[in-house]
Design an enzyme around this catalytic site. Structure first.
Site, short mmCIF file in Angstrom:
data_model
loop_
_atom_site.label_atom_id
_atom_site.label_comp_id
_atom_site.label_asym_id
_atom_site.label_seq_id
_atom_site.Cartn_x
_atom_site.Cartn_y
_atom_site.Cartn_z
N ARG A 2 -10.51 0.61 14.63
CA ARG A 2 -10.59 1.24 13.32
C ARG A 2 -11.58 0.43 12.48
O ARG A 2 -12.74 0.31 12.86
CB ARG A 2 -9.21 1.28 12.65
CG ARG A 2 -8.17 2.10 13.40
CD ARG A 2 -6.89 2.30 12.60
NE ARG A 2 -6.47 1.12 11.86
CZ ARG A 2 -5.27 0.97 11.30
NH1 ARG A 2 -4.39 1.95 11.38
NH2 ARG A 2 -4.94 -0.13 10.66
N LYS A 36 0.83 -1.20 0.00
CA LYS A 36 0.00 0.00 0.00
C LYS A 36 0.87 1.25 0.00
O LYS A 36 2.08 1.19 0.29
CB LYS A 36 -0.91 0.00 1.23
CG LYS A 36 -0.16 0.11 2.56
CD LYS A 36 -1.11 0.12 3.74
CE LYS A 36 -0.31 0.27 5.05
NZ LYS A 36 -1.19 0.39 6.23
N MET A 80 10.37 24.66 1.34
CA MET A 80 9.59 23.80 0.45
C MET A 80 10.47 22.94 -0.45
O MET A 80 10.19 21.76 -0.68
CB MET A 80 8.65 24.64 -0.40
CG MET A 80 7.74 23.81 -1.29
SD MET A 80 6.60 24.79 -2.30
CE MET A 80 5.55 25.50 -1.03
N TYR A 139 14.30 30.75 6.55
CA TYR A 139 13.19 31.58 7.03
C TYR A 139 13.20 31.73 8.55
O TYR A 139 13.40 30.78 9.29
CB TYR A 139 11.86 30.95 6.61
CG TYR A 139 11.61 30.98 5.12
CD1 TYR A 139 11.57 32.17 4.42
CD2 TYR A 139 11.40 29.79 4.44
CE1 TYR A 139 11.34 32.19 3.05
CE2 TYR A 139 11.15 29.79 3.07
CZ TYR A 139 11.13 31.00 2.38
OH TYR A 139 10.89 31.02 1.03
#
Length: 383
Positions: A137, A39, A319, A271
């Site tokens: 779940r 998966k 990013m 930043y």
């Protein structure tokens, strides 16, 4: 012949290591079949190459979460058994039946959709009934189990389904000695016994995930489902390192240093200037960022091997890039920066990044984005 240009970044996937891991896991559960869980694009490693490598090494089942993943395996020509477990109302039940998928059913709504699709297809749906033994779940609650079993038996009598399996999933198998492990195992046995007494004849019964495959042999039953361990990552540091279980990490994440420059003391980096140089130094720019899956939570902490030395992310992960302080070390642009791998060259591991980001190694490898090309090593079978 022209050589391809060097890559900005790459995730090297060692398929020989994956095959070796599958063989090691099969040895841990010698009386059970092995399902290779592929998966989420094989936990970020690439679903199709990893599925094929796992089958070469003796896996006989594949496991996916979504129907889209399972149907992609079929579209690629893979014909082995595939269990798909995360279905939603209105999903691709008919396509799943036509593709001979084993489809998980956790409640009456899902059984209703599967049987309706089977009538339209003119053939039985292969289903596996999932029991919620304590994870909370997906899966059928014990109180609702008799009703689901009765309905599944009626559908079998009608010829619209064939119940191929009974299964569940552990909540805390990665925590050695957790009392829920024994409790879930006992409840699973009870729910299986009830279903079989009522007339269900499953091909496989299964509850063992990677940690249970490694440490709870009484949970192996007919089939074990190995996910993260197949990719050479320990399900939990408390259980042991990959090497403790004879596993080898499959993914190595590397990048080319994009820029090296000298800066004075007191120079802010990235930043917010959360990192300021303490002295004159050199900075190296690594062209990977949170858009590539590098966790921003690892800002200031994420480890990288550059020039034979461990460096930490200096300041915030951006990013597309982050910076390391090279401490005056002379590094050439284009030099390799190793973010994580098996550790054989002294590089950090995915677990080191997980610790830096306050998460688990599963997330580190799975989140590496599609902008990072996968480069497959040792694609030919080593047997």
């Amino acid at each position: 012949m022209n050589q391809p240009p060097p890559l900005r970044a790459r995730a090297e996937i060692d398929l020989a290591a994956l095959r070796a891991n599958v063989r090691a896991l099969r040895a841990r559960a010698p009386r059970a079949a092995l399902m290779a869980v592929v998966k989420s694009d094989a936990y970020g490693h690439g679903m199709l190459p990893c599925a094929r490598a796992a089958l070469q090494a003796g896996a006989t089942w594949l496991g996916t979460a979504t129907p889209h993943e399972a149907l992609a395996l079929r579209a690629a020509g893979i014909q082995e058994r595939v269990l798909c477990w995360l279905w939603t109302p209105g999903d691709r039940w008919g396509e799943g039946i036509e593709a001979d998928l084993d489809m998980s059913v956790s409640g009456l709504w899902a059984l209703t959709e599967a049987t309706a699709a089977a009538r339209r297809a003119g053939r039985a749906a292969r289903i596996q009934l999932k029991a919620d033994t304590g994870l909370g779940r997906n899966g059928c609650q014990p109180a609702d189990w008799p009703e689901l079993v009765t309905a599944a038996l009626a559908a079998e009598a009608e010829g619209t389904v064939k119940v191929t399996g009974l299964w569940s999933h552990f909540a805390c198998a990665d925590e050695p000695g957790h009392p829920s492990i024994t409790a879930q195992l006992e409840l699973f046995r009870e729910m299986v016994a009830y279903a079989e007494k009522e007339g269900i004849e499953p091909e496989v019964r299964h509850i063992a995930n990677s940690p249970a495959t490694l440490t709870v042999p009484e949970a192996h039953f007919d089939l074990v489902r190995t996910g993260i361990a197949m990719y050479g990552i320990s399900p939990s540091p408390e259980l042991g390192t990959p090497a403790d279980f004879g596993l080898r990490p499959v993914m190595t994440l590397a990048a080319s240093v994009a820029l090296v420059k000298h800066v004075p003391a007191g120079h802010g980096v990235s930043y917010g200037h959360h990192y300021v140089t303490q002295a004159e130094t050199t900075l190296g720019l690594i062209p990977l960022g949170y858009a590539d899956g590098i966790p921003r939570h690892a800002s200031g902490r994420g480890p990288v091997l550059v020039g034979g030395e461990w460096r930490r992310v200096a300041g915030r992960v951006a990013m597309d890039q982050f910076v390391v302080d090279l401490g005056g070390q002379k590094i050439q642009e284009g030099s390799e920066a190793l973010l994580f791998g098996p550790g054989l060259r002294g590089e950090p591991t995915a677990e080191d990044w997980a610790e830096a980001a306050g998460t688990i190694a599963y997330e580190i490898v799975t989140r590496i984005g599609t902008r990072v090309p996968r480069v497959y090593l040792n694609e030919d079978s080593d047997e």
